[in-house]
Scaffold this motif. Structure first.
Motif, PDB file in Angstrom:
ATOM      1  N   PRO A 774       0.726  -1.224  -0.062  1.00  0.00           N
ATOM      2  CA  PRO A 774      -0.154   0.056   0.021  1.00  0.00           C
ATOM      3  C   PRO A 774       0.927   1.240  -0.026  1.00  0.00           C
ATOM      4  O   PRO A 774       0.345   2.347  -0.616  1.00  0.00           O
ATOM      5  CB  PRO A 774      -0.800  -0.152   1.481  1.00  0.00           C
ATOM      6  N   ASN A 775       2.217   1.289   0.665  1.00  0.00           N
ATOM      7  CA  ASN A 775       3.081   2.362   0.586  1.00  0.00           C
ATOM      8  C   ASN A 775       3.729   2.682  -0.770  1.00  0.00           C
ATOM      9  O   ASN A 775       4.716   3.349  -0.645  1.00  0.00           O
ATOM     10  CB  ASN A 775       3.997   2.183   1.617  1.00  0.00           C
ATOM     11  N   ALA A 798       1.395  -6.012   4.704  1.00  0.00           N
ATOM     12  CA  ALA A 798       2.591  -6.720   5.346  1.00  0.00           C
ATOM     13  C   ALA A 798       2.004  -8.041   5.814  1.00  0.00           C
ATOM     14  O   ALA A 798       2.928  -8.972   6.150  1.00  0.00           O
ATOM     15  CB  ALA A 798       3.431  -5.912   6.389  1.00  0.00           C
ATOM     16  N   ALA A 799       0.761  -8.156   6.435  1.00  0.00           N
ATOM     17  CA  ALA A 799       0.241  -9.328   7.097  1.00  0.00           C
ATOM     18  C   ALA A 799      -0.237 -10.122   6.007  1.00  0.00           C
ATOM     19  O   ALA A 799      -0.884 -11.243   6.353  1.00  0.00           O
ATOM     20  CB  ALA A 799      -1.019  -8.868   7.894  1.00  0.00           C
ATOM     21  N   GLY A 800      -0.129  -9.950   4.669  1.00  0.00           N
ATOM     22  CA  GLY A 800      -0.657 -10.920   3.686  1.00  0.00           C
ATOM     23  C   GLY A 800      -1.948 -10.680   3.245  1.00  0.00           C
ATOM     24  O   GLY A 800      -2.672 -11.536   2.576  1.00  0.00           O
ATOM     25  N   GLU A 801      -2.689  -9.632   3.691  1.00  0.00           N
ATOM     26  CA  GLU A 801      -3.999  -9.302   3.356  1.00  0.00           C
ATOM     27  C   GLU A 801      -4.170  -8.500   2.092  1.00  0.00           C
ATOM     28  O   GLU A 801      -3.470  -7.263   1.887  1.00  0.00           O
ATOM     29  CB  GLU A 801      -4.892  -8.448   4.440  1.00  0.00           C
ATOM     30  N   ILE A 802      -5.129  -8.810   1.234  1.00  0.00           N
ATOM     31  CA  ILE A 802      -5.576  -7.900   0.230  1.00  0.00           C
ATOM     32  C   ILE A 802      -6.264  -6.790   0.448  1.00  0.00           C
ATOM     33  O   ILE A 802      -7.258  -6.801   1.249  1.00  0.00           O
ATOM     34  CB  ILE A 802      -5.936  -8.614  -0.899  1.00  0.00           C
ATOM     35  N   VAL A 803      -5.700  -5.450   0.450  1.00  0.00           N
ATOM     36  CA  VAL A 803      -6.591  -4.286   0.875  1.00  0.00           C
ATOM     37  C   VAL A 803      -7.109  -3.447  -0.521  1.00  0.00           C
ATOM     38  O   VAL A 803      -7.745  -2.525  -0.196  1.00  0.00           O
ATOM     39  CB  VAL A 803      -5.721  -3.447   1.657  1.00  0.00           C
ATOM     40  N   GLY A 804      -6.634  -3.855  -1.532  1.00  0.00           N
ATOM     41  CA  GLY A 804      -7.264  -3.205  -2.739  1.00  0.00           C
ATOM     42  C   GLY A 804      -6.962  -3.836  -4.203  1.00  0.00           C
ATOM     43  O   GLY A 804      -5.925  -4.697  -3.944  1.00  0.00           O
ATOM     44  N   ILE A 805      -7.345  -3.126  -5.187  1.00  0.00           N
ATOM     45  CA  ILE A 805      -6.840  -3.826  -6.443  1.00  0.00           C
ATOM     46  C   ILE A 805      -6.620  -2.532  -7.406  1.00  0.00           C
ATOM     47  O   ILE A 805      -7.307  -1.648  -7.346  1.00  0.00           O
ATOM     48  CB  ILE A 805      -7.672  -4.559  -7.096  1.00  0.00           C
ATOM     49  N   ILE A 806      -5.524  -2.500  -8.003  1.00  0.00           N
ATOM     50  CA  ILE A 806      -5.175  -1.700  -9.321  1.00  0.00           C
ATOM     51  C   ILE A 806      -5.422  -2.066 -10.772  1.00  0.00           C
ATOM     52  O   ILE A 806      -4.986  -3.106 -10.702  1.00  0.00           O
ATOM     53  CB  ILE A 806      -3.701  -0.899  -8.843  1.00  0.00           C
ATOM     54  N   THR A 807      -6.348  -1.225 -11.255  1.00  0.00           N
ATOM     55  CA  THR A 807      -6.380  -1.789 -12.875  1.00  0.00           C
ATOM     56  C   THR A 807      -5.808  -0.558 -13.607  1.00  0.00           C
ATOM     57  O   THR A 807      -5.629   0.486 -13.085  1.00  0.00           O
ATOM     58  CB  THR A 807      -7.701  -1.918 -13.181  1.00  0.00           C
TER      59      THR A 807
END
Length: 827
Positions: A774-775, A798-807
């Motif tokens: 994210p950073n 950093a925890a392996g969680e998906i927080v969003g997606i970029i297209t």
């Protein structure tokens, strides 16, 4: 409108989907099969090059045939009517020829609207990663190749070089597939090249072959594909593209030389457009093609060419906007009427200017002609003597009443002077009519009209310097530099255009002045607007990604531009849930996720679906201790006693862990939320909190829409009372069999599936897609997305969680500017 177009257009995915079927193919690939695959690839490249050369031969033959018939009939009519006073009859004959040809070209565009224009903006968009519907279809190819020969023969100020590039790209996209939507019943068992990545490479080769066939410039074609076309390039592709370009050039050269000169096996006509050889007259030792002093004039011509190109682009942009608002929304026949109107006005202007505005100029003796290749017969055969006595010629008619290639030869190699008034009027009329013509509903190129317009400008400068100022200069060089300046100011190409012009002139000494002129023209034009192709890409609403972002965009991070509202699937999902997701969304990829919780054992009891998802999550978590344990197990098979002792010592130190314990959960504290119900009729409630809506999701991979639909149509699923191992397995060939036109979810017959069945998507998802933090700064995100040719870029913390997606939509210039403005407001 632009935002709506961006969302309607689809992106191409040039990243490989690394899943189990693909890995099985890799494991079964030995050196012999790898070499066989590479041989097939080289054979396809060669076939593409030969086919593009034959297409160029077809277009060139019929253009010359129709043009010769038209000018022969009308020319003889003018000669007869000069004394009888029936020039109106000659004008009607010319109008009949031109309007019939243009009408046919316009009808072909009605059949396939994407065949209009040069096709270079569309192919550039395709290679940038945007799929424009119908751009590489067989029907588009037929309408493009047939339409351009009629539009050029119809006297419109268009060229056939741009459509040749588009036609070459279609050949590159279609031949390796061995299938066409126009001939659905004809199928071949050809399992190769079933991905966007392979198709992109062949389209690049086909586009380069189109340039090579048009200009006889294989190296220039390769550089054009690199500079203007492909956004994603690799070293292995360079040699294949060059080989394809060479194949196209020499195929066209072989047949044209044999047909025109009856010398089969000789290579004298390398391209559809050849500038001839620039050479001083024999015996003239004071003649020089150019000198260092001339470079100052070339720089000034580059500035003027850039200004004229910017003006051309500005006017054409206004005309294109007017067409979008007032012509395209109306009935289709209105576009045909516009094409006929342009044809009629162009014909009347050509006829009137040639008859009324031409001047009779003295014709120099053949000994003074500049070029040995452009012999006296070639030059004199295109001389028009309308209403002029012997040994004189009508300079305006010589430029207007000839094919555009012949007019360029006249400006480059005819040592007889053209009147400054004639050149000025010709430039003005050609500039305005070419600007009006580019954008009408006919296949049309812009290279030759720009070259001819610029050559008139350069010849005008040469006349001023040579006649008025008494300088000893070579007029053909200034005509060439003027052509380069104007063309560079319109299209803003540098490296590839320099090489194309050098190869077309076969004169390496022109490298420095052409390069300087094109650079100055580009820099000047860029102060005012973009190149003509980029302008039309922008008007079409195509989300084109530039080479890099602006520096200030690095104030944003991936979390600022990502889409946090995700539609996701679980490793094991019911059929009815997948159908609901696919039918209610338009997304082309879905993250495969699981959730983290402490009381997972309670959720696992009595529910095979939830149990399978949790087990998959546990098995997919990689820890340092678990990885070391796996390696030690493999080391115990080694004969070395030292390795076995090391692993035994580490195993003795480790404390036994509770079976099934989630090691990732030990490091993280989570809010405990209910496991979401997977039935489509129980959607998220409006009473849910933000944490419940955007719960933590462990990211495991990406699954494509086409893959999910394929699994459902083929019945790949298992029942609740069975193990997931009982689910049928699909091979890589079965997964890619329908490429590039995968079935739609609405084609699925729901009566054949039990909605309670479960689909295990884990073997078919991409377990290792590119991800960013994210950073991550925007420049890094942009470079990764563009360079690797991605379609989706997950943002994982950093925890392996998906927080969003970029297209692609999130990386367009307009979107980034909007987010940057919001960033400033927040600060």
């Amino acid at each position: 409108m632009t935002t709506m177009m961006i969302r309607l257009l689809q992106s191409l995915d040039y990243d490989r989907c690394i899943n189990e079927p693909y890995v099985e193919v890799l494991e079964g690939m030995d050196n012999k099969k790898s070499r066989q695959y590479e041989v097939v690839r080289w054979m396809m490249v060669f076939v593409i090059g030969v086919t593009v050369g034959l297409v160029g031969l077809f277009v060139d033959f019929f253009v010359h045939l129709f043009t010769k018939i038209k000018f022969t009939v009308v020319g003889s009519s003018i000669e007869k009517c000069a004394d009888k006073g029936c020039l109106s009859l000659s004008l009607l004959e010319l109008l009949s020829f031109n309007m019939i040809f243009v009408f046919i070209a316009s009808l072909l565009v009605l059949i396939e609207p994407v065949a209009a224009g040069s096709g270079i903006p569309e192919i550039k968009s395709y290679l940038n990663g945007v799929k424009i519907p119908g751009i590489v279809r067989l029907r588009t190819f037929i309408c493009k190749a047939a339409g351009v020969l009629f539009s050029v023969s119809g006297g419109l100020f268009v060229g056939k070089e741009g459509p040749m590039i588009h036609s070459g790209a279609i050949v590159g996209a279609g031949l390796p597939q061995f299938q066409s939507i126009s001939f659905k019943r004809i199928t071949f068992d050809f399992p190769y090249f079933r991905s966007d990545r392979d198709k992109r490479d062949f389209v690049s080769a086909g586009a380069a072959a189109g340039v090579a066939a048009a200009f006889g410039a294989p190296i220039g074609g390769t550089l054009f594909s690199l500079e203007e076309g492909s956004s994603f390039w690799n070293q292995a592709l360079t040699w294949k593209v060059l080989f394809c370009s060479m194949s196209a050039t020499f195929t066209l050269n072989f047949f044209r030389s044999g047909i025109n000169y009856n010398k089969w096996g000789s290579f004298q006509l390398p391209g559809l457009l050849n500038f001839g050889e620039f050479k001083c007259p024999d015996g003239d030792k004071n003649c020089h093609l150019w000198t260092a002093v001339d470079l100052a004039f070339f720089v000034l011509m580059g500035v003027v060419g850039g200004l004229l190109g910017a003006l051309f682009n500005c006017i054409n942009k206004c005309l294109a906007k007017y067409r979008i608002r007032h012509v395209h929304p109306k009935a289709k026949f209105v576009r045909v009427l516009e094409s006929l109107l342009v044809s009629m006005v162009t014909t009347v202007v050509i006829f009137a200017a040639s008859i009324l505005l031409g001047e009779c100029r003295d014709l120099y003796s053949p000994a003074t002609l500049n070029s040995s290749l452009a012999s006296s017969e070639d030059i004199n055969s295109t001389i028009r003597q309308f209403f002029c006595s012997n040994k004189t010629y009508n300079d305006m008619a010589t430029l207007f009443f000839n094919p555009q290639e012949a007019a360029i030869h006249q400006l480059f190699h005819q040592d007889s002077t053209f009147s400054p008034v004639t050149l000025s009027v010709f430039f003005l009329l050609y500039f305005l009519l070419a600007c009006w013509t580019y954008g009408v509903s006919v296949p049309s190129g812009l290279f030759v009209p720009s070259l001819l317009c610029g050559a008139a400008f350069g010849r005008l400068v040469a006349n001023i310097l040579k006649v008025n100022m008494g300088l000893d200069i070579y007029s053909g060089t200034f005509a060439l530099i003027g052509a380069a300046a104007f063309l560079g100011g319109v299209v803003r190409m540098t490296i590839s255009l320099t090489v194309i012009l050098i190869e077309s002139t076969n004169e390496i000494t022109y490298g420095l002045p052409i390069m300087i002129t094109l650079m100055v023209a580009k820099w000047t034009g860029d102060f005012f607007n973009k190149g003509i192709y980029d302008i039309h890409i922008q008007l079409k609403g195509v989300p084109l990604l530039e080479w890099e972002t602006e520096v200030e965009m690095d104030k944003l991070t991936a979390s600022d531009i990502m889409e946090p509202n995700l539609t996701y699937v679980y490793p094991h999902t019911r059929v009815q849930s997948l159908v609901s997701i696919l039918r209610t969304t338009v997304y082309h990829a879905f993250p495969v996720v699981t959730e983290n919780r402490q009381n997972e054992r309670d959720f696992m009891k009595g529910n095979i679906l939830i149990s399978n998802n949790i087990r998959f999550k546990k098995s997919s978590v990689v820890t340092r201790a678990g990885e070391q344990r796996r390696r030690c197990q493999s080391m115990k098979s080694y004969p070395s006693s030292e390795l076995r002792n090391v692993c035994d010592e580490q195993s003795a130190v480790e404390e036994p862990t509770e079976e099934g314990e989630d090691m990732l959960q030990q490091m993280l504290e989570r809010r405990h939320v209910p496991y979401p119900n997977l039935y489509p009729d129980q959607s998220p409630s409006d009473e849910w909190t933000m944490e419940e809506r955007f719960r933590p999701l462990t990211f495991h991979g990406l699954i494509l829409r086409s893959q999910l639909v394929n699994l459902l149509i083929r019945g790949v699923c298992y029942s609740e009372n069975q193990s997931s191992a009982s689910q049928p397995r699909l091979s890589y060939a079965e997964m890619t069999e329908d490429y590039p036109r995968y079935p739609d979810i609405h084609d699925l017959d729901l009566s054949l599936l039990n909605p309670r069945m479960i689909v295990d998507v884990t073997p078919y998802m991409n377990t290792s897609p590119y991800t960013v933090s994210p950073n991550t700064r925007i420049s890094q995100v942009f470079n990764l997305f563009r360079t690797m040719g991605l379609r989706h870029l997950p943002v994982v913390n950093a925890a392996g969680e998906i927080v969003g997606i970029i297209t692609r939509h999130n990386l367009t210039h307009e979107f980034l500017v909007t987010k940057l403005r919001q960033h400033y407001i927040t600060i």
